[in-house]
Design an enzyme around this catalytic site. Structure first.
Site, PDB file in Angstrom:
ATOM      1  N   GLY A 159      25.519 -44.227  20.832  1.00 22.85           N
ATOM      2  CA  GLY A 159      24.452 -45.039  21.409  1.00 22.85           C
ATOM      3  C   GLY A 159      23.095 -44.490  21.026  1.00 22.85           C
ATOM      4  O   GLY A 159      22.129 -44.590  21.778  1.00 22.85           O
ATOM      5  N   SER A 192      20.940 -45.307  18.640  1.00 22.74           N
ATOM      6  CA  SER A 192      19.972 -46.121  17.897  1.00 22.74           C
ATOM      7  C   SER A 192      18.782 -46.558  18.735  1.00 22.74           C
ATOM      8  O   SER A 192      17.816 -47.108  18.199  1.00 22.74           O
ATOM      9  CB  SER A 192      20.656 -47.356  17.300  1.00 22.74           C
ATOM     10  OG  SER A 192      21.175 -48.189  18.319  1.00 22.74           O
ATOM     11  N   SER A 193      18.835 -46.353  20.049  1.00 23.89           N
ATOM     12  CA  SER A 193      17.716 -46.772  20.899  1.00 23.89           C
ATOM     13  C   SER A 193      17.782 -46.038  22.240  1.00 23.89           C
ATOM     14  O   SER A 193      18.751 -45.337  22.534  1.00 23.89           O
ATOM     15  CB  SER A 193      17.746 -48.288  21.142  1.00 23.89           C
ATOM     16  OG  SER A 193      18.897 -48.660  21.880  1.00 23.89           O
ATOM     17  N   GLY A 194      16.720 -46.206  23.029  1.00 20.60           N
ATOM     18  CA  GLY A 194      16.705 -45.705  24.395  1.00 20.60           C
ATOM     19  C   GLY A 194      16.859 -44.210  24.527  1.00 20.60           C
ATOM     20  O   GLY A 194      16.349 -43.425  23.721  1.00 20.60           O
ATOM     21  N   ARG A 248      26.526 -49.439  16.989  1.00 24.96           N
ATOM     22  CA  ARG A 248      27.129 -50.610  16.341  1.00 24.96           C
ATOM     23  C   ARG A 248      26.206 -51.254  15.310  1.00 24.96           C
ATOM     24  O   ARG A 248      26.653 -51.681  14.256  1.00 24.96           O
ATOM     25  CB  ARG A 248      27.525 -51.648  17.399  1.00 24.96           C
ATOM     26  CG  ARG A 248      28.686 -51.222  18.282  1.00 24.96           C
ATOM     27  CD  ARG A 248      28.942 -52.239  19.367  1.00 24.96           C
ATOM     28  NE  ARG A 248      27.800 -52.404  20.259  1.00 24.96           N
ATOM     29  CZ  ARG A 248      27.727 -53.298  21.241  1.00 24.96           C
ATOM     30  NH1 ARG A 248      28.738 -54.111  21.446  1.00 24.96           N
ATOM     31  NH2 ARG A 248      26.655 -53.376  22.005  1.00 24.96           N
ATOM     32  N   LYS A 265      19.540 -51.095  13.079  1.00 24.74           N
ATOM     33  CA  LYS A 265      18.861 -50.255  14.074  1.00 24.74           C
ATOM     34  C   LYS A 265      19.062 -48.779  13.756  1.00 24.74           C
ATOM     35  O   LYS A 265      18.154 -47.963  13.927  1.00 24.74           O
ATOM     36  CB  LYS A 265      19.370 -50.569  15.481  1.00 24.74           C
ATOM     37  CG  LYS A 265      18.788 -51.821  16.103  1.00 24.74           C
ATOM     38  CD  LYS A 265      19.239 -51.934  17.548  1.00 24.74           C
ATOM     39  CE  LYS A 265      18.649 -53.173  18.209  1.00 24.74           C
ATOM     40  NZ  LYS A 265      19.100 -53.278  19.622  1.00 24.74           N
ATOM     41  N   ASP A 324      31.991 -49.214  16.660  1.00 29.70           N
ATOM     42  CA  ASP A 324      32.083 -49.470  18.097  1.00 29.70           C
ATOM     43  C   ASP A 324      32.992 -48.404  18.700  1.00 29.70           C
ATOM     44  O   ASP A 324      34.200 -48.389  18.431  1.00 29.70           O
ATOM     45  CB  ASP A 324      32.654 -50.866  18.354  1.00 29.70           C
ATOM     46  CG  ASP A 324      32.623 -51.255  19.831  1.00 29.70           C
ATOM     47  OD1 ASP A 324      32.618 -50.349  20.683  1.00 29.70           O
ATOM     48  OD2 ASP A 324      32.611 -52.461  20.126  1.00 29.70           O
ATOM     49  N   SER A 359      25.740 -40.565  32.559  1.00 28.77           N
ATOM     50  CA  SER A 359      26.110 -41.487  33.632  1.00 28.77           C
ATOM     51  C   SER A 359      24.846 -42.204  34.099  1.00 28.77           C
ATOM     52  O   SER A 359      24.094 -42.733  33.289  1.00 28.77           O
ATOM     53  CB  SER A 359      26.780 -40.714  34.768  1.00 28.77           C
ATOM     54  OG  SER A 359      27.146 -41.554  35.836  1.00 28.77           O
ATOM     55  N   TYR A 398      28.993 -52.240  37.175  1.00 27.87           N
ATOM     56  CA  TYR A 398      28.406 -51.102  36.444  1.00 27.87           C
ATOM     57  C   TYR A 398      28.712 -49.754  37.095  1.00 27.87           C
ATOM     58  O   TYR A 398      29.162 -48.815  36.421  1.00 27.87           O
ATOM     59  CB  TYR A 398      26.897 -51.320  36.374  1.00 27.87           C
ATOM     60  CG  TYR A 398      26.118 -50.240  35.674  1.00 27.87           C
ATOM     61  CD1 TYR A 398      26.222 -50.043  34.301  1.00 27.87           C
ATOM     62  CD2 TYR A 398      25.231 -49.423  36.387  1.00 27.87           C
ATOM     63  CE1 TYR A 398      25.481 -49.066  33.655  1.00 27.87           C
ATOM     64  CE2 TYR A 398      24.486 -48.446  35.748  1.00 27.87           C
ATOM     65  CZ  TYR A 398      24.611 -48.268  34.389  1.00 27.87           C
ATOM     66  OH  TYR A 398      23.876 -47.291  33.755  1.00 27.87           O
ATOM     67  N   LYS A 426      30.370 -45.733  35.759  1.00 29.38           N
ATOM     68  CA  LYS A 426      29.585 -44.507  35.720  1.00 29.38           C
ATOM     69  C   LYS A 426      30.143 -43.459  36.682  1.00 29.38           C
ATOM     70  O   LYS A 426      30.054 -42.252  36.421  1.00 29.38           O
ATOM     71  CB  LYS A 426      28.120 -44.814  36.056  1.00 29.38           C
ATOM     72  CG  LYS A 426      27.434 -45.678  35.001  1.00 29.38           C
ATOM     73  CD  LYS A 426      27.414 -44.996  33.641  1.00 29.38           C
ATOM     74  CE  LYS A 426      26.599 -45.737  32.615  1.00 29.38           C
ATOM     75  NZ  LYS A 426      26.516 -45.029  31.320  1.00 29.38           N
TER      76      LYS A 426
END
Length: 332
Positions: A39, A41-43, A64, A68, A93, A172, A186, A190
């Site tokens: 994960g 590629s961002s954030g 994925r 990006k 993925d 988390s 959600y 977590k």
């Protein structure tokens, strides 16, 4: 009673002091280390990769979206501290096919060496009332948020144990410590990471491999912005009781805690309180941490009850307003 409490605390401190050599891990050295971020590629994932790269690490980004990834690679490379550093991008993925995840991580290790730290940051969110959420959303979130952390961790753990070193981070959420209105799909995913992390830490600690569970609050990321578009009113009002953090700040805290081998990683005063309240049987990595949990648990529980009361009040007010509005519509 007071003397008994003091005697208990003293005995507890002495016990922790006796076992402290077994508790405190040696910090991981990031210069030259191979850090894998899913994960990424961002954030928060991207910011964690940048933070590690700034400290001299070699980075493997997994996500994925290939476009990006390539954009993020260029952004990260601006922060290089030496000309030997490499940023490797892999489009896959992590939640669908374990064998594929295992293969791409083998390729990454062939190019950049064994994984020293794995940061499981791939995740997604769906908000809404329990009965309004599509059933397949529960399945999808469990696959991405839980299995998307299981598969990469499973692929690198054997090598970490053989080398007697490594760090695994599970990102988390504060929604993984406290179930809130709107997060019925959600939050469980977590919460599951916490159980995985505790069990895994007990297995791998003798091999000098340490697990960190990060509980970031609401953070200013593209994912958070997208989630906010569909949040129920109750969820929005509850979220507004605390501030939104910047991804860079959250990343710095997570990297620092992972390097130190801390089991819990929290941000801000609310995060600290939640970590104390939900410590349960989770591992500790210092005498100070264990003592803080013992001393602060009671008072923080009182504060927490006030928070829960205010959240319940928000939900009741929204329900009454909704019913009043529906009643008015029927009479027109």
């Amino acid at each position: 009673m007071l003397l008994l409490a003091v005697a208990f605390i003293v005995a507890f401190v002495l016990l922790l002091y006796m076992v402290s050599p077994l508790i405190s891990p040696k910090p991981l050295k990031l210069p030259g280390a191979h850090v894998v971020v899913t994960g990424g590629s961002s954030g928060i994932g991207k910011c964690i990769a940048i933070e590690c790269y700034k400290q001299g690490a070699f980075i493997t980004l997994i996500a994925r979206d290939e476009n990006k990834l390539l954009q993020t690679k260029k952004e990260i490379e601006k922060y290089c501290v030496n000309d030997k550093q490499v940023v490797l991008c892999i489009s896959v993925d992590v939640s669908k096919d374990y064998e594929q995840v295992e293969n791409v991580l083998k390729q990454a290790q062939e190019k950049l060496g064994p994984v020293d730290m794995l940061v499981n940051c791939a995740g997604t969110s769906v908000t809404g009332k329990f009965e309004d959420i599509e059933v397949n959303s529960f399945e999808r979130l469990m696959a991405v948020n839980y299995l998307g952390s299981v598969y990469p961790s499973r692929a690198v753990i054997a090598t970490m144990k053989e080398r007697r070193m490594g760090r695994i981070v599970f990102v988390s959420s504060q929604a993984g410590q406290l179930g809130l209105f709107g997060y019925t799909a959600y939050s469980p995913t977590k919460f599951a990471l916490r159980g995985l992390a505790e069990a895994l830490q007990m297995e791998v600690k003798p091999y000098n491999v340490y697990v960190t569970v990060a509980y970031p609050p609401d953070t200013d990321t593209p994912g958070f912005a997208e989630e906010s578009k569909t949040k129920p009113l109750e969820t929005k009002l509850i979220s507004e009781t605390s501030s939104v953090c910047q991804a860079e700040q959250v990343a710095r805290v997570i990297v620092k805690d992972a390097v130190q081998g801390n089991f819990n990683s929290s941000v801000g005063s609310d995060g600290y309180m939640l970590s104390i309240l939900t410590s349960g049987m989770s591992p500790v990595t210092s005498i100070t941490e264990g003592l803080q949990q013992v001393v602060c648990m009671g008072i923080f529980r009182i504060v927490g009850l006030f928070y829960l009361g205010s959240f319940d009040s928000i939900v009741r007010r929204c329900m009454m307003q909704r019913e009043k509005s529906e009643s008015a519509d029927k009479t027109e």
